[in-house]
Scaffold this active site. Structure first.
Site, PDB file in Angstrom:
ATOM      1  N   ARG A 159      19.740  -1.001 -15.625  1.00 35.25           N
ATOM      2  CA  ARG A 159      20.367  -1.639 -16.797  1.00 35.25           C
ATOM      3  C   ARG A 159      21.769  -2.154 -16.516  1.00 35.25           C
ATOM      4  NH1 ARG A 159      17.814   2.296 -21.527  1.00 35.25           N
ATOM      5  NH2 ARG A 159      15.855   1.150 -21.621  1.00 35.25           N
ATOM      6  N   ARG A 191      10.153   4.923 -11.167  1.00 36.89           N
ATOM      7  CA  ARG A 191      11.202   5.822 -11.659  1.00 36.89           C
ATOM      8  C   ARG A 191      11.174   7.185 -10.971  1.00 36.89           C
ATOM      9  NH1 ARG A 191      11.799   5.155 -17.941  1.00 36.89           N
ATOM     10  NH2 ARG A 191      13.730   6.230 -17.458  1.00 36.89           N
ATOM     11  N   ASP A 214      20.996   5.478 -24.264  1.00 36.81           N
ATOM     12  CA  ASP A 214      20.026   4.388 -24.433  1.00 36.81           C
ATOM     13  C   ASP A 214      20.642   3.142 -25.084  1.00 36.81           C
ATOM     14  OD1 ASP A 214      17.989   5.843 -23.284  1.00 36.81           O
ATOM     15  OD2 ASP A 214      17.309   6.687 -25.190  1.00 36.81           O
TER      16      ASP A 214
HETATM   17  C1  S3P Z   1      14.937  10.963 -23.737  1.00 38.85           C
HETATM   18  C2  S3P Z   1      15.991  11.278 -22.930  1.00 38.85           C
HETATM   19  C3  S3P Z   1      16.808  10.270 -22.261  1.00 38.85           C
HETATM   20  C4  S3P Z   1      16.603   8.889 -22.862  1.00 38.85           C
HETATM   21  C5  S3P Z   1      15.165   8.563 -23.099  1.00 38.85           C
HETATM   22  C6  S3P Z   1      14.541   9.580 -24.025  1.00 38.85           C
HETATM   23  C7  S3P Z   1      14.185  12.071 -24.345  1.00 38.85           C
HETATM   24  O1  S3P Z   1      16.435  10.197 -20.903  1.00 38.85           O
HETATM   25  O2  S3P Z   1      17.184   7.910 -22.034  1.00 38.85           O
HETATM   26  O3  S3P Z   1      15.033   7.289 -23.684  1.00 38.85           O
HETATM   27  O4  S3P Z   1      13.417  11.809 -25.298  1.00 38.85           O
HETATM   28  O5  S3P Z   1      14.338  13.214 -23.909  1.00 38.85           O
HETATM   29  P1  S3P Z   1      17.139  11.149 -19.782  1.00 38.85           P
HETATM   30  O6  S3P Z   1      16.780  12.521 -20.102  1.00 38.85           O
HETATM   31  O7  S3P Z   1      16.528  10.687 -18.490  1.00 38.85           O
HETATM   32  O8  S3P Z   1      18.568  10.853 -19.885  1.00 38.85           O
END
Ligand code: S3P
Length: 747
Positions: free
Chosen positions: A658, A434, A627
């Protein structure tokens, strides 16, 4: 387990095998290989005449020789299975014999001294000598205890040297593997250190403790009341004293080293008891408990891998069903992570309730434990965090492993960039792919020193001792993780740190910072913190995770006659995109009993079955439902007409790609699903069954479980183990609600 295990060979691979020393280990080695027909002849030798007779009577060997010389004549492999201190004499005798090309190997529990002895008596270490150590044994001993299956699923460590003949090594490896052992290769010194710590030290402590208690004059009294703890801890004090005295003499150096380390830890514990330092004691005990549970899991997983030959956890989702009842899904993942992070940096003790006991949030707990924070629990969702203050973290003993959790890695990198010590953050295969430049780049602009692997992937190495400088950052993508990372760095950076987001993203960090008494200014799409304030411990009640509730929202919407109430779900407006999108599609969703708990809005969500229709998903809702798209795609597949998603390229860099992974799975089930660079176009229609792959992505696994409610045949979903990262009791809850999904092999 090797494929050759327990399979009787058609043709022997070894001519004559000679086993010297017919005790439990030597006898079991001989017997196992003899039963497998892997050697043309198995010859035994033991100084004890009765053992020689018994070995033949019990079918452990084909025959026994009366002298060492006679035994070794014409041998192809010679296994030395004598007590470790007898090895020196035996090797000296062997050095006088004509051994031809025979491969020598041994089973001693310490390797350094065997190698030293062999090198001395032979002039140098023979190339065809492969030192080995099976980690298998029992309190029983002697040839009468020999079992052909003793080594199955036990580790055998071979410690070849630089000059070891590869063919000899391969042959010894093959023999152990044929007995079902899990064979590994290791350096001699490393082997001796590992064994000193994991086996020799515990035995020393067990023998020592029993003796120490037994020689006190009140010993009868002590033993009369000695309950489970004493029994569990001292079981191994029943082992063979002669063998163990040999081992300590043979592995002297490594044992002394580990014993000295342990002694200083024990002194520190003594001091903690003496000084009434409860926090120190709690720290040691909670870390030990967590480590013990972690090891048990590793061991259990190993057993699972052995049995199943792979770690593919498969969900089998049977078609049909409808949902009913009241359900409480586990705690919010984002809030759980943050409760540990801020609780650790706070002054005082923070109590958390409703904590998500999933692997991702547990990885965050472990990270802070590694940095010296005492954290009790989780126990039924309760966690107690003994905060160390903004400047109280300690250097971790090694790299911090964050499993599958992108949130842990991105948020931690912000606060670690400002610590006085270096850290390395690593993760599993998915996390290692990632993108981390999204946090590394702005953090570097603040003065952080961060190294990444190629293309900004993990592991991240963060150099400590940097003074960060506050800055303003215009985020190029809508990411709560990046925003939170920078705000956490901002707690330590000089001046102000502000982040502007291109679209609203979850604001749990801002809310929770305020909950801990840390001022955060939010002005439109910009959040600002400045250094110089402190966090004060608080009480946190984590609401149920709307991202987990989403599976049941879609499930109830698409399955006829369903009616569920999802209790106590967090409905923070930066997270409710899934409700808005489903409502636009025609879902029947109502929010009941709306209230605020610890700074976060919460409601019970009632969902009844409804006919859904395809829509163009409004782009501004994308970050608010980021999500939930995998399961929304299932809703789209069950809707009438076409659903189009755009502006969601972020989905390609989640735990899996995804967009692609969902498109592949939906197509397998007979649904028209066309991926685009930043979204997907799905035509609702009839859904069949088939084999789909979750690619280790928890939300994909659960989404296809939901799909089965409307499929005409079972859906087999591969690679589902990571459901435990966010929703450990998913299968149980799904079954209770009326879904027909279970793990293959489960009920
Ligand atoms: C999250 C932010 C989101 C989300 C992840 C949890 C967080 O990611 O997809 O499951 O807890 O701040 P991104 O900030 O990469 O969009």
């Amino acid at each position: 387990m090797s494929e050759t295990t327990a399979k009787v060979a058609d043709v022997p691979i070894v001519g004559r095998l000679v086993v010297i020393g017919l005790g439990l280990i030597g006898g079991s080695f001989a017997k196992g290989l003899r039963e497998l027909n892997l050697c043309r002849e198995v010859v035994g030798f033991d100084l004890d005449a009765r053992s020689r007779e018994l070995a033949v009577e019990l079918g452990v060997v084909d025959r026994c020789a009366d002298t060492l010389e006679e035994a070794c004549a014409g041998a192809e492999v010679i296994q030395l299975a004598v007590p470790i201190l007898a090895m020196e004499k035996l090797l000296a005798q062997l050095a006088q014999l004509e051994l031809g090309d025979a491969v020598l190997t041994d089973v001693g529990s310490a390797k350094g001294n065997v190698v030293r002895c062999a090198s001395t008596v032979f002039g140098s270490m023979p190339q065809r000598f492969v030192p080995g150590h099976p980690i298998a044994g029992s309190e029983q001993s002697g040839v009468t205890s020999a079992q052909s299956k003793l080594f199955r699923r036990h580790k055998v460590i071979l410690t070849p040297l630089e000059n070891t003949d590869p063919a000899a090594l391969a042959l010894v490896h093959r023999l152990w593997a044929a007995l079902g052992a899990d064979v590994e290769h290791m350096e001699v010194r490393h082997h001796d250190e590992v064994l000193a710590a994991t086996s020799h030290l515990p035995h020393l402590l067990a023998f020592g403790l029993v003796d120490s208690l037994a020689k006190r004059h009140e010993n009868l009294e002590i033993f009369r009341y000695a309950a489970g703890g004493f029994r569990d801890f001292t079981r191994i004090a029943g082992s063979d004293p002669v063998m163990w005295h040999d081992i300590f003499l043979a592995n002297r150096e490594a044992v002394l080293h580990t014993l000295d380390d342990f002694r200083s830890d024990l002194d520190a514990l003594r001091a903690a008891v003496d000084e009434g330092d409860g926090r120190k004691l709690l720290g040691v005990f909670t870390r030990a408990k967590a480590a013990r549970e972690h090891f048990s899991k590793i061991l259990a997983r190993r057993a699972y891998v052995d049995v199943m030959h792979s770690n593919d956890l498969i969900f089998l989702a049977n078609p049909g069903g409808s949902l009913a009842g009241r359900l409480r899904v586990p705690g919010d993942k984002s809030i759980s992570h943050r409760s540990i992070m801020l609780g650790s940096l706070a002054e005082g003790t923070t109590e958390v309730e409703g904590f998500l006991e999933g692997e991702d949030a547990l990885a965050t707990i472990q990270a802070f434990r590694d940095m010296g924070v005492v954290i009790e629990g989780p126990h039924q969702g309760r966690v107690t965090v003994h905060g160390v203050g903004l400047h109280g973290l300690k250097p971790p003993p090694g790299p911090i492993y964050l499993g599958n959790s992108g949130t842990s890695m991105r948020l931690l990198s912000g606060l670690l960039a400002a610590q006085p010590f270096d850290t390395t953050l690593t993760g599993d295969a998915s996390l290692s792919k990632r993108p981390m430049n999204r946090v590394a780049k702005p953090l570097r602009e603040m003065g952080a020193v961060i190294e990444t692997a190629t293309d900004g992937r993990p592991p991240l190495t963060i150099r400590g001792g940097q003074q960060l400088v506050g800055m303003h950052y215009d985020m190029p993508m809508a990411s709560a993780q990046v925003k939170s990372c920078l705000l956490l760095a901002g707690l330590y950076a000089s001046g102000q740190t502000s982040v502007t987001e291109p679209a609203p993203t979850r604001d749990h960090t801002e809310r929770m910072l305020r909950g801990f008494g840390y001022p955060v200014k939010v002005d439109g799409s910009t959040a600002t913190v400045e250094c110089g304030h402190k966090l004060t411990a608080t009480h946190i009640e984590v609401p149920a995770d709307i991202s987990s509730a989403a599976f049941f929202m879609v499930a109830a919407s698409i399955s006829p006659d369903s009616d569920v109430l999802l209790e106590h779900v967090g409905i923070n407006p930066t997270r409710t995109g899934v409700i808005d999108i489903l409502k636009l599609m025609g879902a029947d969703i109502t929010l009941e009993n709306q209230r605020e708990v610890g700074g976060e809005p919460v409601a019970d969500i009632r969902v009844r079955a409804a006919g859904l229709k395809g829509i163009d998903i409004p782009e501004q809702l994308v970050p608010l439902a980021i999500d939930e798209f995998p399961v929304l795609f299932i809703a789209a597949a069950c809707a009438e007409g076409r659903t189009t998603l755009r502006g969601a390229e972020e989905l390609r860099v989640k735990e899996s790609d995804r967009i692609q992974v969902m498109a592949d799975g939906l197509q397998t089930l007979g649904i028209q699903a066309e991926p685009t660079p930043d979204g997907i176009v799905i035509e609702g229609g009839a859904m069949g069954g088939g084999e789909v792959w979750a690619h280790g992505d928890h939300r994909i696994a659960m989404s296809f479980s939901v799909a089965a409610l409307r499929a005409s045949a079972p859906i087999r979903i591969h690679d589902c183990a990571n459901v435990a990262t966010s929703f450990p009791n998913f299968l149980a809850l799904a079954e209770r609600a009326g879904m027909r999904v279970h793990s293959e092999g489960g009920s």
